[in-house]
Design a protein around this motif. Structure first.
Motif, mmCIF file in Angstrom:
data_model
loop_
_atom_site.group_PDB
_atom_site.id
_atom_site.type_symbol
_atom_site.label_atom_id
_atom_site.label_comp_id
_atom_site.label_asym_id
_atom_site.label_seq_id
_atom_site.Cartn_x
_atom_site.Cartn_y
_atom_site.Cartn_z
ATOM 1 N N GLU A 1 0.857 -1.193 0.000
ATOM 2 C CA GLU A 1 0.000 0.000 0.000
ATOM 3 C C GLU A 1 0.892 1.243 0.000
ATOM 4 O OE1 GLU A 1 -0.771 2.294 2.539
ATOM 5 O OE2 GLU A 1 0.683 1.507 3.976
ATOM 6 N N PRO A 2 0.405 2.360 -0.571
ATOM 7 C CA PRO A 2 1.285 3.493 -0.879
ATOM 8 C C PRO A 2 2.120 4.011 0.274
ATOM 9 C CG PRO A 2 -0.825 3.763 -1.977
ATOM 10 C CD PRO A 2 -0.964 2.565 -1.095
ATOM 11 N N GLN A 3 1.534 4.155 1.466
ATOM 12 C CA GLN A 3 2.308 4.707 2.580
ATOM 13 C C GLN A 3 3.472 3.793 2.942
ATOM 14 O OE1 GLN A 3 -0.014 5.763 6.004
ATOM 15 N NE2 GLN A 3 1.758 6.351 7.232
ATOM 16 N N THR A 4 3.222 2.486 2.971
ATOM 17 C CA THR A 4 4.290 1.537 3.269
ATOM 18 C C THR A 4 5.359 1.578 2.188
ATOM 19 O OG1 THR A 4 2.740 0.100 4.440
ATOM 20 C CG2 THR A 4 4.812 -0.886 3.719
ATOM 21 N N GLN A 5 4.930 1.668 0.932
ATOM 22 C CA GLN A 5 5.902 1.688 -0.168
ATOM 23 C C GLN A 5 6.754 2.953 -0.133
ATOM 24 O OE1 GLN A 5 7.057 -0.829 -1.603
ATOM 25 N NE2 GLN A 5 5.921 -1.199 -3.488
ATOM 26 N N ARG A 6 6.143 4.073 0.222
ATOM 27 C CA ARG A 6 6.939 5.297 0.350
ATOM 28 C C ARG A 6 8.000 5.137 1.424
ATOM 29 N NH1 ARG A 6 1.876 7.833 -0.707
ATOM 30 N NH2 ARG A 6 1.403 7.992 1.516
ATOM 31 N N GLY A 7 7.645 4.460 2.513
ATOM 32 C CA GLY A 7 8.623 4.213 3.563
ATOM 33 C C GLY A 7 9.762 3.334 3.088
ATOM 34 N N ARG A 8 9.426 2.321 2.297
ATOM 35 C CA ARG A 8 10.477 1.440 1.781
ATOM 36 C C ARG A 8 11.384 2.190 0.811
ATOM 37 N NH1 ARG A 8 10.181 -3.767 3.031
ATOM 38 N NH2 ARG A 8 11.313 -4.517 1.216
ATOM 39 N N TYR A 9 10.803 3.069 -0.002
ATOM 40 C CA TYR A 9 11.644 3.840 -0.908
ATOM 41 C C TYR A 9 12.559 4.785 -0.137
ATOM 42 C CZ TYR A 9 13.389 6.884 -4.499
ATOM 43 O OH TYR A 9 14.233 7.598 -5.311
ATOM 44 N N SER A 10 12.045 5.390 0.909
ATOM 45 C CA SER A 10 12.897 6.262 1.728
ATOM 46 C C SER A 10 14.048 5.474 2.345
ATOM 47 C CB SER A 10 12.053 6.929 2.827
ATOM 48 O OG SER A 10 11.083 7.781 2.278
ATOM 49 N N MET A 11 13.749 4.271 2.817
ATOM 50 C CA MET A 11 14.797 3.398 3.343
ATOM 51 C C MET A 11 15.821 3.078 2.261
ATOM 52 S SD MET A 11 14.326 -0.392 5.060
ATOM 53 C CE MET A 11 13.576 -1.061 3.576
ATOM 54 N N TRP A 12 15.335 2.821 1.045
ATOM 55 C CA TRP A 12 16.223 2.516 -0.077
ATOM 56 C C TRP A 12 17.112 3.705 -0.418
ATOM 57 C CZ3 TRP A 12 18.870 -0.732 -2.623
ATOM 58 C CH2 TRP A 12 19.235 -0.545 -3.961
ATOM 59 N N ARG A 13 16.527 4.896 -0.497
ATOM 60 C CA ARG A 13 17.331 6.073 -0.830
ATOM 61 C C ARG A 13 18.398 6.326 0.229
ATOM 62 N NH1 ARG A 13 18.715 6.856 -5.150
ATOM 63 N NH2 ARG A 13 19.959 8.413 -4.077
ATOM 64 N N ALA A 14 18.047 6.118 1.486
ATOM 65 C CA ALA A 14 19.033 6.314 2.543
ATOM 66 C C ALA A 14 20.171 5.308 2.403
ATOM 67 C CB ALA A 14 18.369 6.176 3.917
ATOM 68 N N ALA A 15 19.838 4.069 2.031
ATOM 69 C CA ALA A 15 20.876 3.049 1.842
ATOM 70 C C ALA A 15 21.770 3.410 0.670
ATOM 71 C CB ALA A 15 20.222 1.682 1.623
ATOM 72 N N VAL A 16 21.188 3.898 -0.430
ATOM 73 C CA VAL A 16 21.986 4.300 -1.594
ATOM 74 C C VAL A 16 22.911 5.446 -1.220
ATOM 75 C CG1 VAL A 16 21.884 5.295 -3.916
ATOM 76 C CG2 VAL A 16 20.284 3.471 -3.261
ATOM 77 N N ASP A 17 22.400 6.407 -0.469
ATOM 78 C CA ASP A 17 23.234 7.544 -0.061
ATOM 79 C C ASP A 17 24.398 7.097 0.818
ATOM 80 O OD1 ASP A 17 21.590 9.250 -1.448
ATOM 81 O OD2 ASP A 17 20.420 9.875 0.306
ATOM 82 N N ARG A 18 24.187 6.051 1.621
ATOM 83 C CA ARG A 18 25.276 5.533 2.452
ATOM 84 C C ARG A 18 26.256 4.692 1.644
ATOM 85 N NH1 ARG A 18 20.911 4.355 5.983
ATOM 86 N NH2 ARG A 18 20.922 2.188 5.247
#
Length: 319
Positions: A220-237
Motif C-alpha cells: 500500500e502506498p504509505q508503506t511503499q513510500r517508507g520502503r523507498y525512503s529506506m532505499w534512498r538512505a541506503a543508496v546515499d550511504r
C-alpha cells in the motif's frame, strides 16, 4: 570494496528500463486467469511480440522450479532460460528480465552461461534479475539448507558478477593442481546488468552496493513510500551520488469502465485506466522507476488489455 560494489553493471537496455525521475511499464509473463494451470506458451510468445510492437519496456519471466499442491500458484511455468531464449528470438526492442532466477538453487556458472547466451541472442536486451527463493521445501528438494540462504546468495552473486562482468572471470569452486584456467564464451563487450529482486536475505546497503537496483512487490502506498525512503538512505550511504533503481511488481485487474476508481486486490489494484494512470504517476513521483504488471485476464482477452494500456496508459510515461 571491489569494483562491482562501486559500479554495478549498467547498459543501454538497463537505462531504457530504469531512469531517474521517470517510470516505465513492463509485463510479467505468463498472462493467465486465476483458475488456469495449463498455459498455451505459443500464445504467450505471440503476446510478447505484440507487447514489443506496442512499446512496453520489459517482459519479465519467473523462475518456478517445482510445483506443489501446497503452493498458491498452479501454473506450470517453462524453464526460464528456455522461455527467455524463445522471447529473444521473437522480439526486437523490449528488455527481457528474469524475475527472478533462484540464485541459491542454481550454480552461478550455469547461471552465467545462460545469461550470456540470452544476452547474445537478444543482442544486449537482457537484465539478470536474481532472488533467493522463498519456499523452504524446495531447498530440501535440491539438497540445500534454507538456513544457508543468505550466505549462498552472497557467494553465488560474487561468482556470477565476475563471470558476467567485463572482463569476464571464472571463479572455480575448487582449483586442484594442474587445473586449467577457464573462461566463458561467447565473449561480451558490455557487462550484463544484475538486479536484486526481493532482498535475498541481504541488507539494503548490500543491495545498493552490488545491484543496479531493487525490485520489490506491491505494498500500500504509505508503506511503499517508507520502503523507498529506506532505499534512498541506503543508496546515499553505500553509493553516494549514484543512481540506483527502484521497481515494483504489481497485479492489475483492468476494469472495462475507464472511469472506475482503484480498489485494492491482493498485491495490486482493480482500476479503470484513468485511475491507473493516477496511481502510476503517484508511484513515479514517489521514486518508483519501473512497474511490471501482472495482468489478470479472466474477464477479457489478454490482447485487448495490453492494447488498451498501450493506447491510453503508456503514452503518459514512455514519451
Amino acid at each position: 570494496m571491489n569494483a562491482s560494489e562501486n559500479n554495478p553493471a549498467s547498459s543501454a537496455i538497463a537505462n531504457a528500463v530504469f531512469a531517474q525521475d521517470k517510470l516505465s511499464v513492463g509485463i510479467t509473463l505468463p498472462i493467465t486467469r486465476d483458475d488456469q494451470s495449463i498455459v498455451d506458451f505459443n500464445e504467450q510468445i505471440a503476446l510478447a511480440r505484440h507487447a514489443d510492437q506496442l512499446g512496453y519496456r520489459a517482459l519479465w519471466v519467473r523462475d518456478v522450479p517445482l510445483n506443489s499442491i501446497d503452493y498458491p500458484d498452479p501454473v506450470g511455468h517453462l524453464d526460464p532460460w528456455v522461455l527467455l531464449g524463445a522471447l529473444a528470438s521473437n522480439t526486437e526492442r523490449i528488455a527481457l528480465i528474469s524475475g527472478a532466477i533462484v540464485l541459491t538453487l542454481r550454480h552461478p556458472l550455469h547461471v552465467a552461461k545462460a545469461a550470456i547466451s540470452v544476452d547474445t541472442l537478444s543482442r544486449g536486451r537482457f537484465i539478470l534479475g536474481l532472488g533467493s527463493g522463498d519456499r523452504p521445501p524446495e531447498y530440501a528438494a535440491f539438497g540445500r539448507n534454507p538456513d544457508d540462504r543468505r550466505d549462498l546468495y552472497r557467494r553465488h552473486w560474487e561468482t556470477l558478477a565476475a563471470a558476467v562482468g567485463v572482463p569476464s572471470r571464472v571463479i572455480p569452486d575448487d582449483t586442484p593442481d594442474g587445473a586449467p584456467e577457464f573462461y566463458l564464451l561467447p565473449r561480451h563487450d558490455v557487462a550484463i546488468p544484475m538486479l536484486a529482486v526481493g532482498s535475498g536475505g541481504q541488507s539494503v546497503d548490500w543491495i545498493a552496493r552490488h545491484s543496479l537496483g531493487w525490485m520489490t512487490y506491491h505494498r500500500e502506498p504509505q508503506t511503499q513510500r517508507g520502503r523507498y525512503s529506506m532505499w534512498r538512505a541506503a543508496v546515499d550511504r553505500a553509493a553516494p551520488g549514484a543512481f540506483r533503481a527502484f521497481g515494483v511488481a504489481m497485479r492489475l485487474d483492468l476494469a472495462d469502465d475507464a472511469d472506475e476508481p482503484a480498489t485494492d486486490i491482493p498485491l495490486g489494484y482493480r482500476a479503470g485506466r484513468h485511475a491507473l494512470v493516477s496511481l502510476l504517476r503517484e508511484m513515479r513521483d514517489n521514486g518508483t522507476h519501473h512497474v511490471t504488471l501482472n495482468i489478470a485476464a479472466g474477464r477479457r482477452p489478454a490482447r485487448d488489455i495490453i492494447e488498451e494500456l498501450a493506447a491510453h496508459v503508456l503514452p503518459e510515461f514512455h514519451r
